[in-house]
Each structure stands twice: as structure tokens, then as C-alpha cells.
Design an enzyme around this catalytic site. Structure first.
Site, PDB file in Angstrom:
ATOM      1  N   HIS A 140      45.499  18.787  82.763  1.00 39.64           N
ATOM      2  CA  HIS A 140      46.469  17.506  82.960  1.00 39.64           C
ATOM      3  C   HIS A 140      45.849  16.589  82.137  1.00 39.64           C
ATOM      4  O   HIS A 140      44.628  16.299  81.945  1.00 39.64           O
ATOM      5  CB  HIS A 140      46.344  16.926  84.438  1.00 39.64           C
ATOM      6  CG  HIS A 140      47.197  16.089  84.745  1.00 39.64           C
ATOM      7  ND1 HIS A 140      46.899  14.628  84.790  1.00 39.64           N
ATOM      8  CD2 HIS A 140      48.572  16.151  84.966  1.00 39.64           C
ATOM      9  CE1 HIS A 140      48.276  13.975  85.226  1.00 39.64           C
ATOM     10  NE2 HIS A 140      48.987  14.875  85.460  1.00 39.64           N
TER      11      HIS A 140
ATOM     12  N   HIS B 136      55.710  18.742  80.149  1.00 38.80           N
ATOM     13  CA  HIS B 136      55.834  17.712  81.130  1.00 38.80           C
ATOM     14  C   HIS B 136      56.671  18.867  82.464  1.00 38.80           C
ATOM     15  O   HIS B 136      55.892  19.722  82.805  1.00 38.80           O
ATOM     16  CB  HIS B 136      56.725  16.646  80.782  1.00 38.80           C
ATOM     17  CG  HIS B 136      56.792  15.296  81.674  1.00 38.80           C
ATOM     18  ND1 HIS B 136      56.023  15.383  82.987  1.00 38.80           N
ATOM     19  CD2 HIS B 136      57.438  14.229  81.790  1.00 38.80           C
ATOM     20  CE1 HIS B 136      56.288  14.138  83.423  1.00 38.80           C
ATOM     21  NE2 HIS B 136      57.192  13.552  82.822  1.00 38.80           N
TER      22      HIS B 136
ATOM     23  N   ASP C 241      52.593  22.111  88.831  1.00 40.91           N
ATOM     24  CA  ASP C 241      53.678  22.752  88.480  1.00 40.91           C
ATOM     25  C   ASP C 241      53.242  24.333  88.799  1.00 40.91           C
ATOM     26  O   ASP C 241      54.212  25.227  89.141  1.00 40.91           O
ATOM     27  CB  ASP C 241      54.022  22.703  87.044  1.00 40.91           C
ATOM     28  CG  ASP C 241      54.619  21.342  86.871  1.00 40.91           C
ATOM     29  OD1 ASP C 241      55.543  21.079  87.815  1.00 40.91           O
ATOM     30  OD2 ASP C 241      54.364  20.654  85.851  1.00 40.91           O
TER      31      ASP C 241
HETATM   32  N1  COA Z   1      46.264  26.274  78.524  1.00 37.13           N
HETATM   33  C1  COA Z   1      44.973  26.354  77.441  1.00 37.13           C
HETATM   34  N2  COA Z   1      44.405  25.462  77.045  1.00 37.13           N
HETATM   35  C2  COA Z   1      44.607  24.281  77.279  1.00 37.13           C
HETATM   36  C3  COA Z   1      45.553  23.768  78.374  1.00 37.13           C
HETATM   37  C4  COA Z   1      46.503  24.795  78.799  1.00 37.13           C
HETATM   38  N3  COA Z   1      47.136  24.540  79.927  1.00 37.13           N
HETATM   39  N4  COA Z   1      45.570  22.431  78.559  1.00 37.13           N
HETATM   40  C5  COA Z   1      44.595  22.072  77.762  1.00 37.13           C
HETATM   41  N5  COA Z   1      43.935  22.841  76.986  1.00 37.13           N
HETATM   42  C6  COA Z   1      43.043  22.753  75.871  1.00 37.13           C
HETATM   43  C7  COA Z   1      43.689  22.669  74.687  1.00 37.13           C
HETATM   44  O1  COA Z   1      43.950  23.883  74.015  1.00 37.13           O
HETATM   45  C8  COA Z   1      42.705  21.805  74.095  1.00 37.13           C
HETATM   46  O2  COA Z   1      41.543  22.894  73.576  1.00 37.13           O
HETATM   47  P1  COA Z   1      40.953  22.500  72.223  1.00 37.13           P
HETATM   48  O3  COA Z   1      40.007  21.060  72.246  1.00 37.13           O
HETATM   49  O4  COA Z   1      39.892  23.750  71.974  1.00 37.13           O
HETATM   50  O5  COA Z   1      41.977  22.625  71.182  1.00 37.13           O
HETATM   51  C9  COA Z   1      41.971  21.098  75.155  1.00 37.13           C
HETATM   52  O6  COA Z   1      42.187  21.721  76.434  1.00 37.13           O
HETATM   53  C10 COA Z   1      42.615  19.677  75.294  1.00 37.13           C
HETATM   54  O7  COA Z   1      44.063  19.729  75.188  1.00 37.13           O
HETATM   55  P2  COA Z   1      45.098  18.885  74.946  1.00 37.13           P
HETATM   56  O8  COA Z   1      46.544  19.480  75.011  1.00 37.13           O
HETATM   57  O9  COA Z   1      44.957  17.981  73.738  1.00 37.13           O
HETATM   58  O10 COA Z   1      45.235  17.910  76.252  1.00 37.13           O
HETATM   59  P3  COA Z   1      46.127  16.796  76.772  1.00 37.13           P
HETATM   60  O11 COA Z   1      45.407  15.444  77.411  1.00 37.13           O
HETATM   61  O12 COA Z   1      47.072  16.399  75.638  1.00 37.13           O
HETATM   62  O13 COA Z   1      46.974  17.930  77.879  1.00 37.13           O
HETATM   63  C11 COA Z   1      48.544  18.515  78.997  1.00 37.13           C
HETATM   64  C12 COA Z   1      47.489  17.489  78.784  1.00 37.13           C
HETATM   65  C13 COA Z   1      48.974  18.521  80.276  1.00 37.13           C
HETATM   66  C14 COA Z   1      49.696  18.290  78.075  1.00 37.13           C
HETATM   67  C15 COA Z   1      47.900  20.010  78.734  1.00 37.13           C
HETATM   68  O14 COA Z   1      46.816  20.275  79.538  1.00 37.13           O
HETATM   69  C16 COA Z   1      49.072  21.110  78.677  1.00 37.13           C
HETATM   70  O15 COA Z   1      49.516  21.576  77.728  1.00 37.13           O
HETATM   71  N6  COA Z   1      49.220  21.790  79.688  1.00 37.13           N
HETATM   72  C17 COA Z   1      50.288  22.664  79.871  1.00 37.13           C
HETATM   73  C18 COA Z   1      51.539  22.099  80.257  1.00 37.13           C
HETATM   74  C19 COA Z   1      51.653  21.602  81.468  1.00 37.13           C
HETATM   75  O16 COA Z   1      51.288  22.479  82.671  1.00 37.13           O
HETATM   76  N7  COA Z   1      52.172  20.627  81.647  1.00 37.13           N
HETATM   77  C20 COA Z   1      52.361  19.761  83.006  1.00 37.13           C
HETATM   78  C21 COA Z   1      51.279  18.701  83.423  1.00 37.13           C
HETATM   79  S1  COA Z   1      51.469  18.105  85.090  1.00 37.13           S
END
Ligand code: COA
Length: 372
Positions: free
Chosen positions: A258, A219, A309
Site C-alpha cells: 500500500h 487501485h 483487496d
Molecule cells: N508485489 C510485489 N512487490 C511489491 C508489491 C507487490 N504487491 N508492492 C510493492 N512491491 C515492491 C515493488 O516492487 C518495489 O520494490 P523495489 O523497491 O525492489 O523495486 C517496492 O515494493 C515499492 O513498490 P512501489 O510500487 O514503488 O510502491 P508504491 O508505493 O507505488 O506502491 C502500490 C503502492 C499499492 C501501487 C503497490 O504496493 C502495488 O502495486 N500493489 C499491488 C496492487 C494493489 O494491490 N493495489 C491495491 C492497493 S489498496
């Protein structure tokens, strides 16, 4: 057994809000119907936080009064100063803000919901002071004068952190960043704050809980993690090589992707423009070159886009802000959104208490301790 919701409640509607649309088709990101592009081009953080708290953009006199009230709320009570001084120097500033908010709940309790708006204003006004007070006391043993005559939160904050007035560019960039971080619908920390508010708890408890949720790297903590990543590289080629290795190891790259946005985070376009201006201004062109290469690789390899971010990190670096302060700045702004959600939850409250599907052991016979 009822049907399971998707993991992480993805796509689930968990309530109603009149505060914000996130990625709504044809509408995009709006605060109370105003496009984020318009707000960040023509408004200020004070106008935006007023809009969130009070439901309308302020008139000239309402804004002047609001500024006066915020300026009057900047001083830290002595007992909070003592607490800030007692905290370890090595504390993460997010923990410091969490403690500061909780402490204010003891020193200046809300008492009644009729006091919710003054409490929200007080938190918006005093938390930047608390962060800077703790920082300077533990960095250099100086007890700063936290009361400034700065015209707004961005200026107050930069003035306190750096001990000198910010340039216009820095003040405006910080103001835009505060507006971008002010509100974002039912994200994890806001939902946390609403859950706490739904128990009819006090505003300080709800915001303290929100700070705790915001701290994690999935987050708000992503802006710090993004900076740590960028700092590992000396040039764009090295960044590309290392990133490809990370992706091969299926590591996440913080600052990308996201839960709601699938194509683009509109906040990123805005802060990226400011980050580029700031990097040009301070000569950190390599920072932008590395960041843009990371963006290209993520787009090419994963079809993932930067979220708010990622370029916030470069913008803050250019403004001379230490990395551990990045997520705390997010807090100072999001207090507006959290507070508005707490007000909204209270106005039409029902306890938020979902159910769970039980996946534990079948019923078992209890045995005395010597027979287990
Ligand atoms: N880097 C690499 N791969 C990513 C990624 C990232 N930042 N974000 C998503 N993915 C990939 C995941 O590995 C997953 O791949 P897979 O299907 O091969 O396993 C797929 O995309 C889905 O990811 P998931 O984490 O299940 O999606 P989510 O909806 O839960 O994710 C976030 C949302 C924001 C948690 C996720 O994009 C993330 O962890 N981002 C990095 C943290 C971040 O920047 N947070 C701030 C948000 S404003």
C-alpha cells in the site's frame, strides 16, 4: 528549477479533509473520527454513507428516512435501461458503471450544486440496480425488476444478483465490505474526483472520472487480479512455488502492499475474518489455505502485507460473485466517499492545477513541412 516532488506524489499533502484518516499515528483508519473497527462492528453501510455525506451518524428517524429515500431511488430510467441493453455483452462491468453514471448525468443532470446530496443518494441507490440489470440482460436475456423491498444496499445488491434473498451471513459480510470500501482519503480515484470537482464541474462527471481511475489493477482492480492469481493454484504448495518464481521475476502480486500503510492494512484484518467465516460456511477451505500461504510467503520474502483487496476476493467468491463484478462492488460503495469529497472540495474550492518541470527539447525553429 523548483524541487521535484517524489514519484507518484508519495507522501505529499495535496489538500485538507475532515472525512478520513488513513494510518494516522495512534488513530488508524477513521471516517469522520469513528474507528473503522467500530463502524464495521456496530453500524451498517447506510449509517456509514450517511455519516460521510452529512457529517454525523443518523438518528433513528434520520436513518429510516434515508433508507426510504434510497429504496425510492432504485428504479432505472427507461432510457438508461436502453443504453445498458445496447452495451456489448462482453463489456467489463466497470465500463458499464462508468457509462451508467455518465448517462445519468445526461438524463438527470445535477443542474445546481444545491442538488448534490440528492444526486449522490440517487447514484448510491440506482447504480447497484444498473449493474444487476445489465448483468442479467446480457447473461440470460432477462429484464429483471430492479425495484426490491430489500432493507439495505447489501441485501438489494445480493438479491438482484442472485435472484433470491441472501443468507444473514452473506448480507452481513457484504455490508461490512461496503463499509470498508466506502472511503479512504486522497487515494487515486478520490483525488481524481476532487480534481474534476475543483473545476466546478458536475457530480456525475467527477464520479465518472473516479470510476475510470478505480478501474486499474494498481487501485481497485487489484481485487479481481488477486482472485485471478489465487485461481491459478490448486493447493497451497503450488501457490508458494509459483509465487517465489513470480517474485524472482520481480512481478507484482496484486492485493499486497500500500502507498500509505507500511505495516498493515486495518481493513484487511476485518475482511479476512469475514472471508474465513464465509469459506468455512461454503466449504471452500482450500481457498483460505491458498490465500494464507500467499500471505505468509509475501510476509517472509517481501515483508509485504495483504491490503483490503486480497481477502475481499475470497469473500466475494464465497458469496457467489463473478470476478469481473469485484471492482464494480467497490464502486457501489465508494460513491459515498467520492460524493463526500466532492461536497468538501466545493465547500472550500480552489482549482487544483499543479505545475510540471519541463524536460522536453530546447526551443527550436519551426520549419515548413517540406523542409523537415
Ligand atoms: N508485489 C510485489 N512487490 C511489491 C508489491 C507487490 N504487491 N508492492 C510493492 N512491491 C515492491 C515493488 O516492487 C518495489 O520494490 P523495489 O523497491 O525492489 O523495486 C517496492 O515494493 C515499492 O513498490 P512501489 O510500487 O514503488 O510502491 P508504491 O508505493 O507505488 O506502491 C502500490 C503502492 C499499492 C501501487 C503497490 O504496493 C502495488 O502495486 N500493489 C499491488 C496492487 C494493489 O494491490 N493495489 C491495491 C492497493 S489498496
Amino acid at each position: 528549477m523548483s524541487r521535484l516532488p517524489p514519484g507518484g506524489l508519495e507522501g505529499m499533502v495535496a489538500g485538507q479533509t475532515g472525512l478520513c484518516t488513513v494510518g494516522l499515528d495512534g488513530v488508524g483508519l477513521t471516517y469522520r473520527g469513528y474507528a473503522i473497527e467500530d463502524l464495521t462492528s456496530f453500524s451498517s453501510f447506510e449509517e456509514v454513507s450517511y455519516l460521510l455525506l452529512y457529517g454525523k451518524l443518523p438518528t433513528v428517524s434520520e436513518l429510516a428516512d434515508y433508507h426510504r429515500r434510497l429504496a425510492g431511488g432504485r428504479s432505472i430510467p427507461q432510457r438508461l435501461k436502453t443504453v445498458l441493453e445496447q452495451l456489448p455483452s462482453g463489456s467489463h462491468p466497470m465500463d458499464v458503471l462508468r457509462t451508467a453514471c455518465s448517462t445519468l448525468g445526461c438524463l438527470e443532470p445535477e443542474g445546481s450544486f444545491a442538488n448534490q446530496a440528492p444526486c449522490a443518494e440517487r447514484l448510491l441507490a440506482v447504480m447497484p440496480s444498473a449493474l444487476a440489470y445489465w448483468h442479467h440482460f446480457h447473461q440470460s436475456g432477462i429484464r429483471i425488476n430492479e425495484v426490491t423491498d430489500a432493507s439495505g444496499t447489501a441485501e438489494h445488491l445480493l438479491l438482484l444478483l442472485h435472484g433470491k434473498p441472501p443468507t444473514d451471513l452473506h448480507r452481513q459480510a457484504m455490508d461490512v465490505s461496503l463499509m470498508l470500501y466506502a472511503e479512504h482519503e486522497f487515494n487515486a480515484s478520490t483525488f481524481t474526483a476532487r480534481v474534476v470537482a475543483s473545476t466546478l464541474s458536475d457530480i456525475h462527471s467527477a464520479i465518472t472520472a473516479g470510476i475510470g481511475a478505480l478501474r486499474g489493477p494498481l487501485h481497485g482492480g487489484a481485487n479481481e487480479a488477486a482472485m485471478d492469481l489465487i485461481d491459478r493454484f490448486s493447493d497451497a504448495d503450488e501457490a508458494e512455488k509459483s509465487l517465489l518464481e513470480m517474485l524472482a521475476r520481480k512481478e507484482k502480486v496484486m492485493g499486497f502492499g500500500h502507498r500509505v500503510y507500511k505495516e498493515n492494512d486495518p481493513r484487511s484484518d476485518i475482511i479476512k475474518r469475514w472471508a474465513k467465516m464465509l469459506c468455512d460456511d461454503c466449504g471452500l477451505t482450500n481457498l483460505i489455505a491458498i490465500s494464507e500461504r500467499i500471505e505468509q510467503v509475501m510476509q517472509r520474502e517481501k515483508r509485504l502485507f495483504p491490503n483490503v483487496d486480497f481477502y475481499s476476493a475470497s469473500a466475494y467468491r464465497c458469496m457467489g460473485i463473478a470476478t469481473p463484478m469485484f471492482t464494480p462492488l467497490f464502486v457501489l460503495s465508494r460513491i459515498a466517499g467520492w460524493s463526500a469529497h466532492i461536497f468538501e472540495q466545493r465547500a472550500d474550492n480552489r482549482l487544483i492545477r499543479p505545475a510540471a518541470n519541463y524536460i522536453g527539447p530546447s526551443p527550436q525553429a519551426w520549419l515548413p513541412i517540406d523542409q523537415r
